[in-house]
Design a protein around this motif. Sequence first.
Motif, PDB file in Angstrom:
ATOM      1  N   GLN A   1       0.793  -1.462  -0.209  1.00  0.00           N
ATOM      2  CA  GLN A   1      -0.046   0.196   0.028  1.00  0.00           C
ATOM      3  C   GLN A   1       0.743   1.342  -0.083  1.00  0.00           C
ATOM      4  O   GLN A   1       0.654   2.121  -0.710  1.00  0.00           O
TER       5      GLN A   1
ATOM      6  N   ASP B   1       0.969   3.919  -2.804  1.00  0.00           N
ATOM      7  CA  ASP B   1       0.470   4.997  -2.792  1.00  0.00           C
ATOM      8  C   ASP B   1       1.625   6.319  -3.150  1.00  0.00           C
ATOM      9  O   ASP B   1       1.467   7.303  -3.624  1.00  0.00           O
TER      10      ASP B   1
ATOM     11  N   TYR C   1      -4.615  -2.759  -4.136  1.00  0.00           N
ATOM     12  CA  TYR C   1      -3.586  -1.831  -3.498  1.00  0.00           C
ATOM     13  C   TYR C   1      -3.560  -0.581  -4.320  1.00  0.00           C
ATOM     14  O   TYR C   1      -3.090   0.529  -3.807  1.00  0.00           O
TER      15      TYR C   1
END
Length: 274
Positions: free
Chosen positions: A229, A233, A272
């Motif tokens: 994650q 991101d 994700y």
Amino acid sequence: MITSLHGISTMHGNLISDIRLAKEAGFNSLEIFYPKFVRYLENGGTIEVLKKQIHDAGLTVSFLSALDHIERFEQDDRAALLAEAEKITQEAVQLGTDTVMVLPRNGIDQFSDEKIMNIMTDNIAAIASIGERYGVRYMIELPAFTKFRTLQQGLEVIERVGKRNVGIVVDFWHFYAAGCTPEEVSRMNKDHIFGVHFCDGFVPKNESDSWDETILRSCMPGEGEIDLQQWSDAVKATGYDGAWSVELISPAIWEKDPVITTKTLCHSLKQYAA
């Protein structure tokens, strides 16, 4: 979102099967694994038929991977490298993709950092000049087990080469194993990111441990030690809007049902990164 199935994730299958598996799993693109492509052509396949099957499945080709051993520098070896670069570049155009991955290995690890950087700069610049004639660009993989491994080295080569058709593939495992952080990725210029390899794994804990990827990366996404994650991101924070390719290197999982495996991989990527 461009979701791409890397052909190495289904190692023992063939290229035509990859098309079906990618479509059925929910991917919308392919990262064509070059050894499969070569084998396909050597056994009577044609690019025209391949393109039609990819198109009919509603897929695109995100990347052709890879031009291998780009560290070759001796006169004859380098001439062979550039001949291969010309060939794979032409094939990329015929397949309808504008991105070829370039992959260095350990062939110059015995040299100083300065000499390694000079060789990589010279070779990538020569390859990039070929691509300029065809509208093709090249994404550099930075293997964690070589001395040309850091994001800083990759960005320095891009600056030295000074051509817009040279960039980097953000490979979660290689970046993580080389000591890069998600924060560093989040600060990247999105124009330098030509692709993403979404993957998981582990790193050696001791100097004597093996760097064998088939051991260290033998797990499904989410089963390793990488914070997927955070890395996803970080890529999104750059504004990158290109293809995300799922790369699985696991002899154990390669022996399982590829229908189930590819569906699980696509679900993980979307979980994700979407």
